[in-house]
Enzyme design. Structure first.
Site, PDB file in Angstrom:
ATOM      1  N   THR A  17       0.789  -1.325  -0.123  1.00  0.00           N
ATOM      2  CA  THR A  17       0.051   0.207  -0.171  1.00  0.00           C
ATOM      3  C   THR A  17       0.665   1.268   0.011  1.00  0.00           C
ATOM      4  O   THR A  17       2.149   1.149   0.248  1.00  0.00           O
ATOM      5  CB  THR A  17      -1.102   0.071   1.241  1.00  0.00           C
ATOM      6  OG1 THR A  17      -0.166   0.047   2.332  1.00  0.00           O
ATOM      7  CG2 THR A  17      -1.901  -1.159   1.004  1.00  0.00           C
ATOM      8  N   CYS A  18       0.207   2.477  -0.196  1.00  0.00           N
ATOM      9  CA  CYS A  18       0.892   3.724  -0.254  1.00  0.00           C
ATOM     10  C   CYS A  18       1.824   3.935   0.841  1.00  0.00           C
ATOM     11  O   CYS A  18       1.375   3.673   1.946  1.00  0.00           O
ATOM     12  CB  CYS A  18      -0.063   4.928  -0.338  1.00  0.00           C
ATOM     13  SG  CYS A  18       0.496   6.627  -0.694  1.00  0.00           S
ATOM     14  N   PRO A  19       3.141   4.245   0.837  1.00  0.00           N
ATOM     15  CA  PRO A  19       3.552   4.728  -0.615  1.00  0.00           C
ATOM     16  C   PRO A  19       4.519   3.645  -1.096  1.00  0.00           C
ATOM     17  O   PRO A  19       5.214   3.928  -2.233  1.00  0.00           O
ATOM     18  CB  PRO A  19       4.723   5.831  -0.071  1.00  0.00           C
ATOM     19  CG  PRO A  19       5.113   5.467   1.089  1.00  0.00           C
ATOM     20  CD  PRO A  19       3.859   4.565   1.840  1.00  0.00           C
ATOM     21  N   MET A  20       4.567   2.687  -0.744  1.00  0.00           N
ATOM     22  CA  MET A  20       5.412   1.259  -1.540  1.00  0.00           C
ATOM     23  C   MET A  20       5.374   1.160  -2.550  1.00  0.00           C
ATOM     24  O   MET A  20       6.584   1.148  -3.421  1.00  0.00           O
ATOM     25  CB  MET A  20       5.282   0.105  -0.554  1.00  0.00           C
ATOM     26  CG  MET A  20       5.588   0.124   0.943  1.00  0.00           C
ATOM     27  SD  MET A  20       7.241   0.979   1.271  1.00  0.00           S
ATOM     28  CE  MET A  20       8.523   0.003   0.304  1.00  0.00           C
ATOM     29  N   ASP A  44      -3.415  -2.148  -5.163  1.00  0.00           N
ATOM     30  CA  ASP A  44      -3.901  -0.951  -4.325  1.00  0.00           C
ATOM     31  C   ASP A  44      -4.728  -0.020  -5.198  1.00  0.00           C
ATOM     32  O   ASP A  44      -3.850   0.289  -5.981  1.00  0.00           O
ATOM     33  CB  ASP A  44      -2.666  -0.534  -3.521  1.00  0.00           C
ATOM     34  CG  ASP A  44      -3.163   1.045  -2.809  1.00  0.00           C
ATOM     35  OD1 ASP A  44      -4.528   0.948  -2.769  1.00  0.00           O
ATOM     36  OD2 ASP A  44      -2.263   1.610  -2.467  1.00  0.00           O
TER      37      ASP A  44
END
Length: 81
Positions: A17-20, A44
């Site tokens: 999920t954000c920011p990955m 995501d």
């Protein structure tokens, strides 16, 4: 669709999920040659806007296409520098 692109590498960030997705995409793009296309596979839904926003604001990359199907978001990013 992706058939138009000569994909140099596929990055699987499904489950992240954000920011990955953006962080991992940037790292993978940095390792590619100029002109190479990176396919990013994510689950995501936020990756659609996150990766597009990153590519729009980043130097040396171009978002070619984003496709959603079967719960997987596919992003095609070209390194331009």
């Amino acid at each position: 669709m992706s058939g138009e692109f000569n994909i140099a590498e596929t990055l699987d960030v499904k489950g992240a999920t954000c920011p990955m997705p953006v962080v991992k995409t940037k790292g993978a793009i940095d390792d590619l040659s100029s002109g190479a296309v990176l396919e990013v596979l994510a689950t995501d839904s936020g990756s659609m806007s996150d990766l597009d926003g990153w590519a729009t604001g980043a130097d040396g990359v171009e978002m070619l296409e984003q496709v959603e199907g079967d719960g997987v978001y596919r992003h095609y990013v070209r390194k331009t520098e």
